[in-house]
Design an enzyme around this catalytic site. Sequence first.
Site, PDB file in Angstrom:
ATOM      1  N   MET A 169      34.567  32.467  27.836  1.00 14.30           N
ATOM      2  CA  MET A 169      34.722  31.508  26.728  1.00 14.30           C
ATOM      3  C   MET A 169      33.597  30.478  26.782  1.00 14.30           C
ATOM      4  O   MET A 169      33.717  29.390  26.204  1.00 14.30           O
ATOM      5  CB  MET A 169      36.097  30.829  26.809  1.00 14.30           C
ATOM      6  CG  MET A 169      37.234  31.832  26.659  1.00 14.30           C
ATOM      7  SD  MET A 169      38.771  31.095  26.087  1.00 14.30           S
ATOM      8  CE  MET A 169      39.115  29.970  27.416  1.00 14.30           C
ATOM      9  N   GLY A 207      30.780  30.344  38.624  1.00 13.54           N
ATOM     10  CA  GLY A 207      31.829  31.368  38.652  1.00 13.54           C
ATOM     11  C   GLY A 207      31.509  32.486  37.662  1.00 13.54           C
ATOM     12  O   GLY A 207      31.516  33.678  38.009  1.00 13.54           O
ATOM     13  N   HIS A 208      31.189  32.091  36.420  1.00 12.63           N
ATOM     14  CA  HIS A 208      30.820  33.097  35.413  1.00 12.63           C
ATOM     15  C   HIS A 208      29.570  33.862  35.857  1.00 12.63           C
ATOM     16  O   HIS A 208      29.483  35.089  35.722  1.00 12.63           O
ATOM     17  CB  HIS A 208      30.497  32.432  34.069  1.00 12.63           C
ATOM     18  CG  HIS A 208      31.625  31.679  33.458  1.00 12.63           C
ATOM     19  ND1 HIS A 208      31.637  30.303  33.382  1.00 12.63           N
ATOM     20  CD2 HIS A 208      32.777  32.094  32.871  1.00 12.63           C
ATOM     21  CE1 HIS A 208      32.744  29.911  32.757  1.00 12.63           C
ATOM     22  NE2 HIS A 208      33.457  30.967  32.450  1.00 12.63           N
ATOM     23  N   GLN A 221      44.741  32.009  22.429  1.00  9.46           N
ATOM     24  CA  GLN A 221      45.300  31.800  23.765  1.00  9.46           C
ATOM     25  C   GLN A 221      45.487  30.327  24.110  1.00  9.46           C
ATOM     26  O   GLN A 221      45.867  30.003  25.230  1.00  9.46           O
ATOM     27  CB  GLN A 221      44.465  32.510  24.831  1.00  9.46           C
ATOM     28  CG  GLN A 221      43.102  31.904  25.091  1.00  9.46           C
ATOM     29  CD  GLN A 221      42.279  32.798  26.001  1.00  9.46           C
ATOM     30  OE1 GLN A 221      41.826  33.867  25.594  1.00  9.46           O
ATOM     31  NE2 GLN A 221      42.098  32.389  27.247  1.00  9.46           N
ATOM     32  N   GLY A 266      37.590  37.218  36.928  1.00  6.97           N
ATOM     33  CA  GLY A 266      37.590  36.417  38.147  1.00  6.97           C
ATOM     34  C   GLY A 266      38.976  36.316  38.776  1.00  6.97           C
ATOM     35  O   GLY A 266      39.982  36.197  38.074  1.00  6.97           O
ATOM     36  N   SER A 303      35.511  25.541  33.732  1.00  2.00           N
ATOM     37  CA  SER A 303      34.923  24.801  32.609  1.00  2.00           C
ATOM     38  C   SER A 303      35.679  23.496  32.389  1.00  2.00           C
ATOM     39  O   SER A 303      35.135  22.523  31.881  1.00  2.00           O
ATOM     40  CB  SER A 303      34.979  25.645  31.342  1.00  2.00           C
ATOM     41  OG  SER A 303      34.434  26.917  31.597  1.00  2.00           O
TER      42      SER A 303
HETATM   43  P1  AMP Z   1      36.697  31.714  31.053  1.00  2.00           P
HETATM   44  O1  AMP Z   1      35.379  31.441  30.402  1.00  2.00           O
HETATM   45  O2  AMP Z   1      37.315  30.500  31.684  1.00  2.00           O
HETATM   46  O3  AMP Z   1      37.636  32.511  30.195  1.00  2.00           O
HETATM   47  O4  AMP Z   1      36.365  32.642  32.292  1.00  2.00           O
HETATM   48  C1  AMP Z   1      35.696  33.873  32.115  1.00  2.00           C
HETATM   49  C2  AMP Z   1      35.838  34.684  33.372  1.00  2.00           C
HETATM   50  O5  AMP Z   1      35.270  33.971  34.469  1.00  2.00           O
HETATM   51  C3  AMP Z   1      37.310  34.952  33.745  1.00  2.00           C
HETATM   52  O6  AMP Z   1      37.434  36.291  34.174  1.00  2.00           O
HETATM   53  C4  AMP Z   1      37.548  33.977  34.855  1.00  2.00           C
HETATM   54  O7  AMP Z   1      38.550  34.405  35.759  1.00  2.00           O
HETATM   55  C5  AMP Z   1      36.184  33.938  35.524  1.00  2.00           C
HETATM   56  N1  AMP Z   1      36.036  32.700  36.299  1.00  2.00           N
HETATM   57  C6  AMP Z   1      36.286  31.441  35.875  1.00  2.00           C
HETATM   58  N2  AMP Z   1      36.088  30.564  36.882  1.00  2.00           N
HETATM   59  C7  AMP Z   1      35.720  31.294  37.966  1.00  2.00           C
HETATM   60  C8  AMP Z   1      35.393  30.967  39.325  1.00  2.00           C
HETATM   61  N3  AMP Z   1      35.406  29.717  39.763  1.00  2.00           N
HETATM   62  N4  AMP Z   1      35.058  31.971  40.151  1.00  2.00           N
HETATM   63  C9  AMP Z   1      35.051  33.266  39.714  1.00  2.00           C
HETATM   64  N5  AMP Z   1      35.352  33.636  38.459  1.00  2.00           N
HETATM   65  C10 AMP Z   1      35.680  32.668  37.599  1.00  2.00           C
END
Ligand code: AMP
Length: 304
Positions: free
Chosen positions: A30, A36-37, A61, A148, A187
């Site tokens: 997103m 992490g990303h 969501q 993640g 984020s």
């Molecule tokens: P989001 O943009 O928050 O939807 O996250 C996109 C992907 O990045 C999802 O699969 C999350 O689980 C993963 N993600 C977010 N934060 C982390 C992190 N700190 N370490 C590893 N993966 C992460």
Amino acid sequence: MKIVGTVDELRDLLRPARRSERTIGLVPTMGALHEGHLSLIRQAREQCEVVVMSLFVNPAQFEEPADLDAYPRDHARDGELAAGVGVDYLFAPGVEEVYPQGFTSRVSVSGVTEPLEGQHRGTAHFEGVTTVVAKLFNMVQPDVAYFGQKDAQQAVVIRRLALDLDFAVRIEICPTVREPDGLAMSSRNERLSPSDRRRATALHRALRAAAEAIASDERTTGTVIAAAMAELENVELDYFELVNPDTLAPVGERIDGGEVLAVVAARVGATRLIDNQSIQVPSTSDGEQAGSAKQEVLHCSARC
Ligand code: AMP
């Protein structure tokens, strides 16, 4: 890196790769990218010949419109970061592209969506996630998709979705990337005030306290949870639980051998944070196995 806004264009661009059987990796995000990303993208880059990152802040969501509005968005910065780690196609569709007029279908997974986040955020949250992920799988048709461990329940739900609906995609779950003080990168961390940012480390400390209690041979679930709770006094707790990592069912009164997942969610100021840690539980309390569990905790403390 090419930026793509429509499904038709994406399909046209991916057709040659698919014809020549090159592996396609998908990293759904997103945006508001952080390390992490980027770790997910790097893993995709290592394992796949073509890497697609999707960037879509999925309204379906978010249960609170204010939370959706406040979600950080900086496409230009995200584009630079994505290009820097080798994304080939940045797929950033608009809301109408994903949910065109007349859209009424939903994909829902029962069972594993119901406890924890499902209970606290409502079932619509995961229905929003599974609907958009199913659509992304159909739009991109990746060989591998990367998620993640940070969102542990989401990872379990996506595995279930892919298995139940026969998506021809391998699901890879990548380890949680943390700040030097242990806070899981998110984020949402950007929204924390300096004092809330300090308080936010409580989640990680609580997980570590649970892991340390288990490594010290504690097997009574209530006692392990109490050790974690002591770290959570200054945050507004939604839950701290020890659950089975596959079914997300709470462990019984006593912790058996194998793996347990410690999961936590709390509000720190106006920001809701989640975190989790997998804990290996030696099946007996003999010295050698308990010793190796302690080593693992020490190792984690050093790393996290
Ligand atoms: P989001 O943009 O928050 O939807 O996250 C996109 C992907 O990045 C999802 O699969 C999350 O689980 C993963 N993600 C977010 N934060 C982390 C992190 N700190 N370490 C590893 N993966 C992460």
